[in-house]
Structures are given as C-alpha cells and as structure tokens.
Design an enzyme around this catalytic site. Sequence first.
Site, PDB file in Angstrom:
ATOM      1  CE1 TYR A   1     -19.160  11.705   2.258  1.00 49.49           C
ATOM      2  CE2 TYR A   1     -19.598  12.569   0.072  1.00 49.49           C
ATOM      3  CZ  TYR A   1     -19.929  11.715   1.104  1.00 49.49           C
ATOM      4  OH  TYR A   1     -21.012  10.889   0.982  1.00 49.49           O
TER       5      TYR A   1
ATOM      6  CG  HIS B   1     -23.972  12.906   5.667  1.00 46.22           C
ATOM      7  ND1 HIS B   1     -22.706  13.322   5.348  1.00 46.22           N
ATOM      8  CD2 HIS B   1     -24.061  11.635   5.167  1.00 46.22           C
ATOM      9  CE1 HIS B   1     -22.060  12.366   4.700  1.00 46.22           C
ATOM     10  NE2 HIS B   1     -22.857  11.328   4.581  1.00 46.22           N
TER      11      HIS B   1
END
Length: 265
Positions: free
Chosen positions: A42, A100
Amino acid sequence: MPPLDLSLGLGTSGLDDPEICTDTVATALEAGYRHVDTAQMYDNEAAVGAGIAESDVDREDVVVATKIHPENLSPDDVRETARASLDRLGLDRVDLLYVHWPIRTYDAAATLPAFDDLRDAGVTDHVGVSNFTPDLLREADEILDAPIAAHQVECHPRFQQPGLRALAAELDHRLVGYSPLGRGEILDDPEIAEIAERNDLSAAVVALAWALDRGVVPIPKARGDHVRENLRAVDIDLSDSDLDAIDALDPGERQIDPDDAAWNR
C-alpha cells in the site's frame, strides 16, 4: 502469547495521500477502532504509523497488522523488509504479520519458517496469511510452528466465502474480510438496500453487521463521516430473517482477482 483479539478494523488500501491517511487513522482510533490494517504494497505504512502516534489511544490497545509484499517473500527479504516495515510504522513490533499473496517469490517451505523466526524475535506477535486457497492454507498450517492467527480474503454479502469460513473454524483462526462492501458495489445493491431501509440503517452498516455476525472481521476502508458510520455495525443485531436473506443472496464475482492469484493457477 495471548490470543489475538480482532475487532472491526480500518482498511487502508488506497489511502495514498499521506496527510489524509494519517488523519483517517487518527480519527478512526479516536472514534473507537482498535484494529488497523496496512501492507508494504500500500506504500502508506509511514502515514499509518503517524496516525497511530497522533492519536491518544494507547499503542497496546491497538492491533496493528501489515503484510509482506509478494516480491519480498524469500527468507532473507522477509526478515529484512519486516524490520523495514517496523521502521516506517515507527513501532517496535506489529501484532499481526501476513503473507500478502502466496505468489511470485513465495515458497511455502522457505518463506513460512522466516515468519516463525520473526515471531520468535518479537518482530510480530502473530502470523497470518492472505489470499490463500484451502490447499495452500492447510499446507501453511502444517509448516508453520506458529498458529495461523488470521486469514485475510475478500468477503462480502455477494462473495461470502463459506468454504474458507468453515476452514477458519476448523483450523481455529479468524477470517478477516477485505473489501467488505464489494468495492462499493454493495452500497448500490437493491436487496441490501431493502434490508437497510427496513432497519433504518445504511447499506454499509448492514453488510458489516452481517460479516460480524457470521464470524468475519471486516476491515472497510473509509474516510470522513464513513469512518464513524461503519463502526455502528459493532452494535447492530440484525434479525435472523435478515441474516438469512443475506445468506441466500445470489453470489457475485470477485472484485479483486489478479491473473496470478493462487486460485487462478
């Protein structure tokens, strides 16, 4: 290690502007959130950490989660970049550290022991995985010494993940639902809107309350007034008939479906 206490969280994917991200995190914590989710991918860990620091909430009362980028899943990179994430966050540890995506540099036998090492070293209290298939999840459960504390996947009323919810109960971890509003699609869903109107609630609160009732920890991204509005879901008890109606909705498509995701192989 005490069990991980996960409540409705603030998702920060897409909060790219540092000032907005920092303000949103601080506002969420002051409103009552105690779970903040970020990721190396992010590119906002520093802003998230600044928001945590700005709030008056005790750090020990907040579950902070981040995720290792799929390009960083070789053992040495896991160890190095996890510590870099701590530096960006301004923290001495995170509560939850995820794989992730099990793609690109992910190799279960090599990657997962590095997460055990980080837990043993106090870099993270708990280990999680994200976007795993059932087979990959069972494999990870066998390899890891640490218990899997959480599995994070897309989950919302039009993509309910019944199989992974059942597997979370079987393997005793929490299912964390990202995109719990279906990237906004749920907000315009006529059947959700009908339930919302009947209960004098927003469609977002209905969707989040359904998730919480079904044992899913939703992590909606929000800004402004929506931050506090979404938190209302914690105190909402939908009727059995409304919950059953949501359960019976026709399933839709994934909103997040990269070509190299594990389920597309």
